[in-house]
Write a protein that holds these residues in place. Structure first.
Motif: not given
Length: 290
Positions: A12-15, A36-40, A64-74, A113-119
């Motif tokens: 979905s355009s992320g990694r 959160a966006n994989l809960a479904g 997510w190492m890189e979210t669909p919005s383009g943010e990296t994993g941290v 420092l925060s992990s980008v792991n949600g939606a």
């Protein structure tokens, strides 16, 4: 069984990266840690993992190492970092403390420092069809690792079966000797009780025949060999056989216990005790087998 597998690709355009770890467990026991966006897709993921990994404690982590919005994993909160540095310097000045505020100190503070792991609210839920290939790739690595462990374990179990079959041969060889000894013991006991009086040899022969029937272990030996043969066949199969072997081990123990209860012979008793020890080792190893 122990296993590890990981897979990473664009979804979905992320990694997305998925890691699967398994350890021994009698049943299939999954534990999923998903954004959160994989809960479904959790239900579909559980069912697919159940098909691929029938037994074991299965820990799945997706991030997510890189979210669909383009943010990296941290992500870095610079404003928060500046606040931490300023507060630390103020504390140092007021309390007249020594030392410097370095990167390690700042990075350890909460929310710097925060992990980008949600939606995010505007992100769409991810479809199972997008994630399924990643899950299957990671599970494939787990299965390969478990198969290597399984081959080594199967070799160990065959050694235990060899020892059990050797014990059964000793019992079989000793059985006629034991029966003859019982025959002589009974005749001697009757002679003592009758104080040399005449004995009905036909009745004595009947009693001996009944005794022989009660202590005969032929049926137990036949079933024992049948179970060990089934166990060897199962070890050569390509599908999970842990539950089947667990049942066979239980039946083998039942036959060995019956042999021991009918034995009334020192050598057979010693052999049965040794066989029980081998069975206990075999059952312990089966806890690690899928």
């Amino acid at each position: 069984m122990t296993g590890f597998g990981a897979a990473e690709d664009r979804v979905s355009s992320g990694r997305l990266r998925i890691e699967i770890r398994t350890v021994n467990h009698r049943f299939f026991n999954p534990q999923l840690k998903l954004p959160a966006n994989l809960a479904g897709i959790e239900i579909e993921m559980r069912e697919r993992l159940r098909e691929l990994l029938e037994r074991g404690h299965v820990a799945v982590t997706a991030r997510w190492m890189e979210t669909p919005s383009g943010e990296t994993g941290v992500t870095v909160d610079l404003a928060r970092a500046k606040q931490v540095v300023a507060a630390a310097q103020q504390l140092k000045k007021k309390l007249k403390l020594k030392g410097t505020v370095d990167l390690a100190f700042v990075a350890r503070q909460p929310d710097v420092l925060s992990s980008v792991n949600g939606a995010r609210e505007n992100e769409q839920p991810v479809l199972w069809s997008d994630v399924k290939p990643l899950v299957e790739r990671a599970a494939k690595d787990v299965v390969a690792m478990r198969e290597r462990e399984g081959e080594a374990l199967a070799a160990e179990l065959r050694i235990r079966l060899d020892a059990l079959e050797a014990g059964a041969r000793v019992v079989e060889e000793q059985a006629p000797v034991r029966l003859k000894a019982e025959h002589e013991r009974l005749k001697h006991a009757v002679a003592e009780l009758t104080a040399g009086a005449a004995v009905d040899e036909q009745r004595l022969a009947l009693e001996i025949a009944l005794l022989a029937d009660r202590v005969d272990i032929t049926e137990e030996l036949v079933r024992f060999r049948s179970h060990t043969a089934a166990a060897r066949a199962a070890l050569g199969a390509k599908q999970p056989v842990g539950k089947q072997l667990g049942f066979l081990a239980q039946e083998l123990l039942r036959e060995v216990n019956t042999m021991g209860s009918k034995a009334n012979d020192a050598r057979i008793t010693q052999t049965v005790i040794a066989m029980k020890g081998e069975l206990e080792k075999l059952r312990e190893q089966l806890e690690n087998l899928e």
